[in-house]
Enzyme design. Structure first.
Site: not given
Ligand SMILES: [Zn+2]
Length: 230
Positions: A103-104, A107, A111
């Site tokens: 999940h990270e 991100h 970006h």
């Molecule tokens: Zn998150």
């Protein structure tokens, strides 16, 4: 902050239920994490490895992956382009670790690919930081000195916080969707492992929904209160 206005009927009918929901969601994510962090995934993939695999899948380069202190402190820092994973995620080959790290990394991929909601979120973040400090003091000051313009400004700033939390939702749901795509396509997790990771991510997403509901409850209460006494 909810106590600034004392205990009124709106506190009992709006704020308390919203806060109970929020606390329940916090408990849910913690228990899902606790359960799934005890389950070792079949392929022995650690969080750090999962993050690498997700970055590779989306062709993202130049992202650092670091270990950080704490529990459930995992995050992506866009300023330094760094994924920080807690010890229990970074070096553990659990079902929860793969879900959270993926999940990270999702991100980081957002970006890198200039995903629009994350850009909107970052653009309004500075105003929201100021707004979250000033909104309630401005409303109260406006109320005490009888200057309606200040109340309106305070309400507008508070509404912006809710907008920020609303924009956060697609960002969070999309990061989890990106994570699950890699988990499924690359078969990082299968069967009950896969479902376990999804449960952790779904529970985490609900804490963001709860945060929005708390803000909306506060906003509604401010509006009702200041409107009545005007
Ligand atoms: Zn998150």
């Amino acid at each position: 902050m909810p106590f600034y206005l004392g205990i009124d009927e709106y506190f009992l009918l709006l704020i308390i239920p919203a806060m109970i929901f929020s606390i329940a969601m916090q408990i849910m994510v913690k228990s899902a994490y606790k359960k799934q962090s005890r389950v070792r995934n079949a392929r022995g993939i650690t969080g750090a490895m999962a993050a690498q695999l997700v970055l590779a899948y989306y062709g993202v380069t130049g992202v650092r992956i670091e270990m950080t202190r704490g529990r459930l402190s995992d995050h992506y820092d866009p300023r330094t382009n760094t994924i920080r994973l807690s010890e229990g995620v970074y070096q553990t080959a659990s079902v929860a670790a793969v879900g959270i790290a993926a999940h990270e990394a999702g991100h980081a991929a957002q970006h890198a690919q200039s995903y629009v909601p994350i850009k909107v979120r970052n653009a309004i973040l500075p105003v929201c930081n100021i707004g979250s400090m000033l909104a309630v003091p401005l409303m109260l000051l406006g109320y005490w000195i009888g200057f309606f313009g200040l109340i309106t400004l305070g309400l507008a700033l508070y509404a912006l916080i809710a907008v920020f939390q609303l924009v956060t939702l697609p960002v969070e749901f999309n990061a989890s969707r990106r994570a699950m795509e890699v988990i499924d396509r690359q078969r990082l997790l299968e069967g009950s492992d896969r479902d376990g990771a999804k449960k952790v991510l779904n529970a985490a997403a609900m804490t963001y929904v709860a945060a929005l509901i708390v803000s909306l409850a506060n906003l509604l209460r401010f509006m009702l209160r200041f409107n009545r006494r005007r």
